[in-house]
Write a protein that holds these residues in place. Structure first.
Motif, PDB file in Angstrom:
ATOM      1  N   ARG A   1      -9.689  -5.899   0.928  1.00 46.50           N
ATOM      2  CA  ARG A   1      -8.945  -4.629   0.904  1.00 46.50           C
ATOM      3  C   ARG A   1      -8.439  -4.292   2.300  1.00 46.50           C
ATOM      4  O   ARG A   1      -7.327  -3.814   2.468  1.00 46.50           O
ATOM      5  CB  ARG A   1      -9.842  -3.493   0.382  1.00 46.50           C
ATOM      6  CG  ARG A   1     -10.124  -3.572  -1.105  1.00 46.50           C
ATOM      7  CD  ARG A   1     -10.673  -2.251  -1.613  1.00 46.50           C
ATOM      8  NE  ARG A   1     -11.934  -1.884  -0.989  1.00 46.50           N
ATOM      9  CZ  ARG A   1     -13.139  -2.214  -1.474  1.00 46.50           C
ATOM     10  NH1 ARG A   1     -13.223  -2.913  -2.586  1.00 46.50           N
ATOM     11  NH2 ARG A   1     -14.228  -1.836  -0.856  1.00 46.50           N
TER      12      ARG A   1
ATOM     13  N   ARG B   1      -0.199  -1.407  -2.295  1.00 45.46           N
ATOM     14  CA  ARG B   1      -0.932  -2.672  -2.190  1.00 45.46           C
ATOM     15  C   ARG B   1      -0.349  -3.710  -3.140  1.00 45.46           C
ATOM     16  O   ARG B   1      -0.161  -4.865  -2.779  1.00 45.46           O
ATOM     17  CB  ARG B   1      -2.407  -2.456  -2.540  1.00 45.46           C
ATOM     18  CG  ARG B   1      -3.220  -1.745  -1.449  1.00 45.46           C
ATOM     19  CD  ARG B   1      -4.652  -1.653  -1.913  1.00 45.46           C
ATOM     20  NE  ARG B   1      -5.530  -0.960  -0.970  1.00 45.46           N
ATOM     21  CZ  ARG B   1      -6.766  -0.572  -1.268  1.00 45.46           C
ATOM     22  NH1 ARG B   1      -7.255  -0.806  -2.485  1.00 45.46           N
ATOM     23  NH2 ARG B   1      -7.527   0.035  -0.381  1.00 45.46           N
TER      24      ARG B   1
ATOM     25  N   TYR C   1      -3.876  -8.700  -7.694  1.00 43.70           N
ATOM     26  CA  TYR C   1      -4.562  -7.465  -7.344  1.00 43.70           C
ATOM     27  C   TYR C   1      -5.330  -6.961  -8.547  1.00 43.70           C
ATOM     28  O   TYR C   1      -4.770  -6.817  -9.625  1.00 43.70           O
ATOM     29  CB  TYR C   1      -3.553  -6.406  -6.885  1.00 43.70           C
ATOM     30  CG  TYR C   1      -4.225  -5.167  -6.337  1.00 43.70           C
ATOM     31  CD1 TYR C   1      -4.709  -5.142  -5.035  1.00 43.70           C
ATOM     32  CD2 TYR C   1      -4.426  -4.041  -7.138  1.00 43.70           C
ATOM     33  CE1 TYR C   1      -5.351  -4.027  -4.525  1.00 43.70           C
ATOM     34  CE2 TYR C   1      -5.071  -2.919  -6.636  1.00 43.70           C
ATOM     35  CZ  TYR C   1      -5.534  -2.923  -5.335  1.00 43.70           C
ATOM     36  OH  TYR C   1      -6.177  -1.817  -4.840  1.00 43.70           O
TER      37      TYR C   1
ATOM     38  N   ASP D   1      -9.966  -5.017  -5.799  1.00 44.57           N
ATOM     39  CA  ASP D   1     -10.157  -6.295  -5.118  1.00 44.57           C
ATOM     40  C   ASP D   1      -8.855  -7.102  -5.151  1.00 44.57           C
ATOM     41  O   ASP D   1      -7.993  -6.874  -5.993  1.00 44.57           O
ATOM     42  CB  ASP D   1     -11.279  -7.094  -5.805  1.00 44.57           C
ATOM     43  CG  ASP D   1     -11.858  -8.156  -4.871  1.00 44.57           C
ATOM     44  OD1 ASP D   1     -11.327  -8.347  -3.769  1.00 44.57           O
ATOM     45  OD2 ASP D   1     -12.851  -8.791  -5.269  1.00 44.57           O
TER      46      ASP D   1
END
Lengths: 374, 202
Positions: A127, A185, A214, A258
């Protein structure tokens, strides 16, 4: 670059070259300490210790690091001096009151032996890798993370205090922040994906296919839509309320997500060999280096102890990649053999000498006081 | 805390001043020396002011702001609109809104924002007083005027939830680009919020 009272270096003055610099010497001579100094100059923190006292040479009261930074946009001198209780930072000879303006001056990317933990280690390492990468493009990401953590802690305190109304309010704030964090992300993972795969092949010389995935702890749909991810968070939260209350903390959120590496479709975490894990870690470092290279300025790549990590074949191909990089590379190694252009330094008992011009006398003390860190 | 029996009045004053926000020992010493060097009347007047503030100022029984007269000037002004209340975090926020000259309703001061991490929960704010007030007088609209920080948003959200069953209209002050601000010099959080809260041109 000038070091005084830093770790194993009572006094050291080194002139680096813009390309590849190799530091070799036996173990315990201070090779890594030198990389640590460059890292510290850039980040004002060490990658080896959190205790400031350990950074200062035994018997000394103060340590200082100065580096002459040469970039396309101009050059400047950065220096930091510290004792056990305080730290002074200057840029171009002037006290730097704003650390934010200092941080951008020198950027480094580190490849150290424990980098392999990117694959086998706990999710927080992955992360952090993702958030660091997002941060390069969207500097306000740090604000989102800070705000989210604050709301998360507030919700957890409310859960422990059995105040469900308050917990609900913080849950709603977490939802919109979580949506944005995960959206960013995932966007990054999608952008990195292709480059990562081809870079990995280059590095390893194999035709294994590495992909990134992801894993969101509440939103299984593979979407980058911030509203959708936040909405899904908001829907999931009430269903977990009983569990959350029982445990006294929030059981979903970006803090449980994660990043998964897959090799030919299989999760690397449990299945990758040591060599594969190392290659992934190496690729990740190169990708980070690439993200940091903006407008012709590349970060300084610090490579600590390559030989302990990689077999001969991987080392060669990694070195090939390094030679192709535009920026400066500082690398430690226990061997001095190198068939590439670059400057070699011998690190021995707290002193550093260029290999080619190893002085008989104290020739170095009269040379330039600065070093190029491009 | 400060030892009230400290025999040296100079040290005692310095110690007291350092308790104030934004004042360190250096500033406290400078202020103390300035007071000592000046007229004795000033020092006595300052002491009297502090005493009066402590003795005479209380919270308004209506809106909870600091006041000498209860109810306060705004709450006892018959020309103001009783049907709309603006909820603010601190008494000085009232001044900021009054300066605009655009609001003619009543106020209510919370005296802080929710912050569980600092141990500040709903019972530490003047929320109970606010709800009591709403039950006693008919209100049409409540404006939540806490700042657009995450703490301010959380507090506004919490109060909004409490107001839902009462059937009053609840509004929130807008956040976004500052008037006269340049887009290119604005931070991304502000611009992001301005985009989120954009409105149709009419």
């Amino acid at each position: 670059m000038v070091l005084t009272g830093w770790r194993r270096f009572p006094e050291a003055t080194i002139e680096l070259t813009a390309g590849l610099n190799v530091f070799h010497g036996a173990n315990g001579q201070g090779k890594t300490n030198f990389l640590e100094a460059v890292y510290y100059l850039a980040n004002l923190s060490s990658f080896r210790t959190r205790r400031r006292g350990e950074l200062i040479t035994w018997g000394r009261r103060e340590a200082s690091i100065s580096g002459w930074i040469v970039a396309d946009t101009g050059s400047t001198v950065l220096s930091v001096s510290l004792d056990r209780s305080s730290r002074t930072v200057t840029r171009g000879g002037m006290n730097s009151s704003s650390l934010l303006s200092y941080y951008g001056c020198l950027s480094v990317v580190l490849f150290a032996p424990n980098q392999v933990r990117l694959v086998g280690g706990p999710p927080i390492i992955r992360r952090r890798f993702l958030d660091r990468a997002v941060l390069r493009r969207l500097p306000d990401h740090v604000v989102l993370l800070r705000d989210y953590n604050k709301m998360l802690k507030s919700r957890n305190v409310s859960l422990k205090g059995k105040d469900v109304d308050l917990a609900e309010v913080y849950g709603r704030q977490m939802a919109s922040l979580a949506g944005r964090i995960v959206g960013r992300r995932r966007t990054l993972v999608n952008q990195l994906g292709e480059g990562f795969e081809s870079l990995y092949r280059d590095v390893t010389g194999t035709d294994e296919r590495v992909s990134l995935r992801y894993r969101c702890s509440w939103c299984p749909q593979d979407t980058v839509d911030e509203g959708e991810i936040g909405g899904s968070f908001l829907e999931t939260l009430p269903r977990r309320l009983d569990l959350d209350r029982q445990r006294g903390y929030t059981t979903i959120g970006p803090q449980f997500d994660d990043l998964e590496f897959l090799i030919d479709g299989r999760p690397a975490g449990p299945y990758a060999s040591q060599g594969q894990a190392r290659s992934i870690a190496m690729t990740a470092v190169l990708v980070e280096h690439d993200l940091l290279s903006v407008r012709g300025n590349s970060p300084v790549l610090l490579v600590d102890d390559l030989s302990s990590e990689l077999d001969e074949r991987r080392r060669r191909s990694f070195l090939d990649r390094l030679s192709g990089l535009s920026g400066q590379v500082l690398m430690t190694s226990t061997e001095s053999v190198m068939d590439r252009d670059g400057r070699i330094f011998l690190v021995e008992g707290g002193s550093i000498h260029p290999e080619a011009e190893r002085p008989v006398t104290e020739q170095l003390s009269g040379t330039s006081e600065t070093v190029q860190v491009e | 805390m400060i030892d009230a029996m400290d025999s040296d009045p100079i040290q005692r004053l310095i110690a007291h001043l350092t308790q104030l926000p934004g004042i360190g020992e250096k500033t406290a010493t400078r202020l103390t020396m300035h007071i000592l060097a000046g007229q004795k009347e000033f020092a006595r007047a300052l002491a009297k002011s502090l005493e009066d503030v402590a003795d005479q100022v209380r919270l308004c029984s209506q809106c909870c702001t600091f006041t000498v007269r209860d109810p306060c000037v705004i709450c006892s002004d018959d020309n103001r609109d009783d049907s709309i209340i603006c909820l603010v975090a601190r008494p000085q926020d009232i001044d900021a809104i009054e300066r605009t000259g655009q609001f003619h309703g009543r106020y209510h001061v919370l005296h802080g924002l929710l912050s569980p991490l600092d141990g500040i929960g709903p019972e530490d704010l003047k929320i109970g007083e606010f709800l009591t007030r709403l039950r006693q007088t008919p209100i049409k609209e409540v404006i939540l005027a806490t700042s657009p920080s995450i703490e301010g948003e959380a507090t506004a959200m919490y109060v909004a939830n409490l107001l839902k069953p009462l059937g009053v209209e609840v509004t929130r002050i807008a956040a976004g680009m500052p008037i006269g601000g340049e887009l290119e010099y604005s931070d991304s959080m502000t611009v992001g919020r301005a985009l989120q809260d954009r409105r149709a041109m009419r």
